[in-house]
Design an enzyme around this catalytic site. Structure first.
Site, PDB file in Angstrom:
ATOM      1  N   THR A 161       0.869  -1.193   0.000  1.00 26.79           N
ATOM      2  CA  THR A 161       0.000   0.000   0.000  1.00 26.79           C
ATOM      3  C   THR A 161       0.897   1.231   0.000  1.00 26.79           C
ATOM      4  OG1 THR A 161      -1.840  -1.062   1.099  1.00 26.79           O
ATOM      5  CG2 THR A 161      -1.600   1.291   1.523  1.00 26.79           C
ATOM      6  N   GLY A 191     -11.406  -1.227   2.822  1.00 28.80           N
ATOM      7  CA  GLY A 191     -10.477  -1.131   3.947  1.00 28.80           C
ATOM      8  C   GLY A 191     -10.301   0.298   4.432  1.00 28.80           C
ATOM      9  N   ASP A 192      -9.339   0.455   5.328  1.00 27.25           N
ATOM     10  CA  ASP A 192      -9.087   1.758   5.969  1.00 27.25           C
ATOM     11  C   ASP A 192      -8.637   2.838   4.981  1.00 27.25           C
ATOM     12  OD1 ASP A 192      -6.648  -0.015   5.938  1.00 27.25           O
ATOM     13  OD2 ASP A 192      -5.728   1.922   6.402  1.00 27.25           O
ATOM     14  N   GLY A 215      -6.286  -3.579   7.548  1.00 28.88           N
ATOM     15  CA  GLY A 215      -7.287  -2.520   7.438  1.00 28.88           C
ATOM     16  C   GLY A 215      -8.381  -2.608   8.486  1.00 28.88           C
TER      17      GLY A 215
HETATM   18  N1  ASP Z   1      -4.541  -1.100   4.848  1.00 26.02           N
HETATM   19  C1  ASP Z   1      -4.756  -1.730   3.570  1.00 26.02           C
HETATM   20  C2  ASP Z   1      -6.087  -2.406   3.571  1.00 26.02           C
HETATM   21  O1  ASP Z   1      -6.415  -3.055   4.542  1.00 26.02           O
HETATM   22  C3  ASP Z   1      -3.700  -2.724   3.215  1.00 26.02           C
HETATM   23  C4  ASP Z   1      -2.269  -2.316   3.502  1.00 26.02           C
HETATM   24  O2  ASP Z   1      -2.012  -1.247   4.010  1.00 26.02           O
HETATM   25  O3  ASP Z   1      -1.352  -3.087   3.188  1.00 26.02           O
HETATM   26  O4  ASP Z   1      -6.781  -2.340   2.597  1.00 26.02           O
END
Ligand code: ASP
Length: 292
Positions: A161, A191-192, A215
């Site tokens: 990410t 996700g977040d 997330g």
């Molecule tokens: N936070 C991201 C999600 O959960 C994934 C990541 O940061 O690697 O979609």
């Protein structure tokens, strides 16, 4: 009038990256911080700088954002992104979008061209079309590496990410995050990174944050906004980042990391995973630092 601030920028390339690939990630985040710095150093805005940095990483096939995104359980790409400008707390986000090469630009259009904060799925795509943003073949976002991982049914991962936080000369802070999410996720999962306050936050009186990691855990503890509470209390970006990651691990029950930049341009970051590619740049540094 406010005295001019010393601009600075920090980018990350995702918590949980494999140390064996560190060199590739190092080159990627270095290029992204330079893309953002080119904007900031020429007197451009923090918002343009974080968009430029995240665009560079969305276009880089080795990061889990834009081209190179991980695949859902159905073998498709569904991306989340958000962006925030901290003077007026303006923000925009998109969730579960495909057919768009650069979700961060679409998130910015949501912020600037609609009264809304978050558009998802088909509605987000219709808005992209109405805005004249180029639509792409979803297959063009799928790299051979991600296709092979999907076919081999490798353990679900969330690696790569991307995010950026910047402060410009006029004292504005902006933050941005973009991701393909977690591999093997159910179609429709958000996700977040699409959620303001969780994956991304910016308040020019305090600082800006971009998060990465599990997330669902990040959402549980509203991590980005919470990190700024710690910053307000302690006035120490590194400490605030560390305490926020402790919160993620202990109360959110997940792993991850975040980058943080305060209103003075001081940078902090922390992660509970083995590796989180980070790069930073400011006039005092003279050249990009890639401290991992
Ligand atoms: N936070 C991201 C999600 O959960 C994934 C990541 O940061 O690697 O979609």
């Amino acid at each position: 009038m406010q005295p001019a601030r010393v601009p600075s920028i920090v980018v990350h390339g995702g918590a949980g990256a494999d140390p064996a690939d560190a060199d590739e990630f190092r080159a990627g985040v270095r290029g992204a911080v330079l893309a953002g710095w080119t904007v900031l150093g020429a007197g451009g805005s923090a918002l343009d700088a974080v968009e430029a940095a995240v665009l560079a990483l969305e276009d880089h096939p080795r990061f889990n954002a834009g081209r190179g995104s991980v695949l859902t359980s159905a073998g498709t790409v569904e991306m989340d992104a958000s962006i925030m400008e901290g003077d007026r707390l303006s923000c925009g986000a998109v969730a579960a979008v495909s057919r768009i090469a650069n979700p961060i630009t679409l998130a910015r259009r949501v912020m600037q061209e609609t009264p809304h904060v978050l558009l998802a799925g088909e509605g987000a795509l219709a808005f992209a079309r109405a805005q004249g943003l180029p639509e792409c073949d979803p297959q063009s976002l799928v790299t051979e590496r991600q296709r092979a991982r999907h076919q081999a049914r490798l353990v679900p991962t969330a690696k790569g990410t991307v995010g950026a936080v910047a402060l410009d000369r006029s004292g504005t802070i902006a933050a941005a995050t973009s991701t393909g999410g977690t591999s093997g996720k159910l179609p429709g999962r958000v996700g977040d990174s699409a959620l303001i306050g969780c994956g991304t936050y910016a308040d020019s009186t305090l600082g800006g944050v971009s998060c990465t990691g599990d997330g669902e855990a990040i959402i549980r503890v509203v991590l980005a906004r919470e990190a700024l509470h710690y910053l307000k209390d302690a006035d120490d970006p590194d400490y605030a980042a560390r305490v926020a990651v402790d919160l993620l691990v202990e109360e959110g029950l997940g792993q991850g990391g975040l980058i943080l930049l305060d209103w003075r341009g001081r940078i902090g970051w922390a992660h509970s995973t083995r590796l989180m590619p980070v790069a930073l740049m400011s006039p005092t540094l003279g050249e990009p630092r890639v401290p991992f």
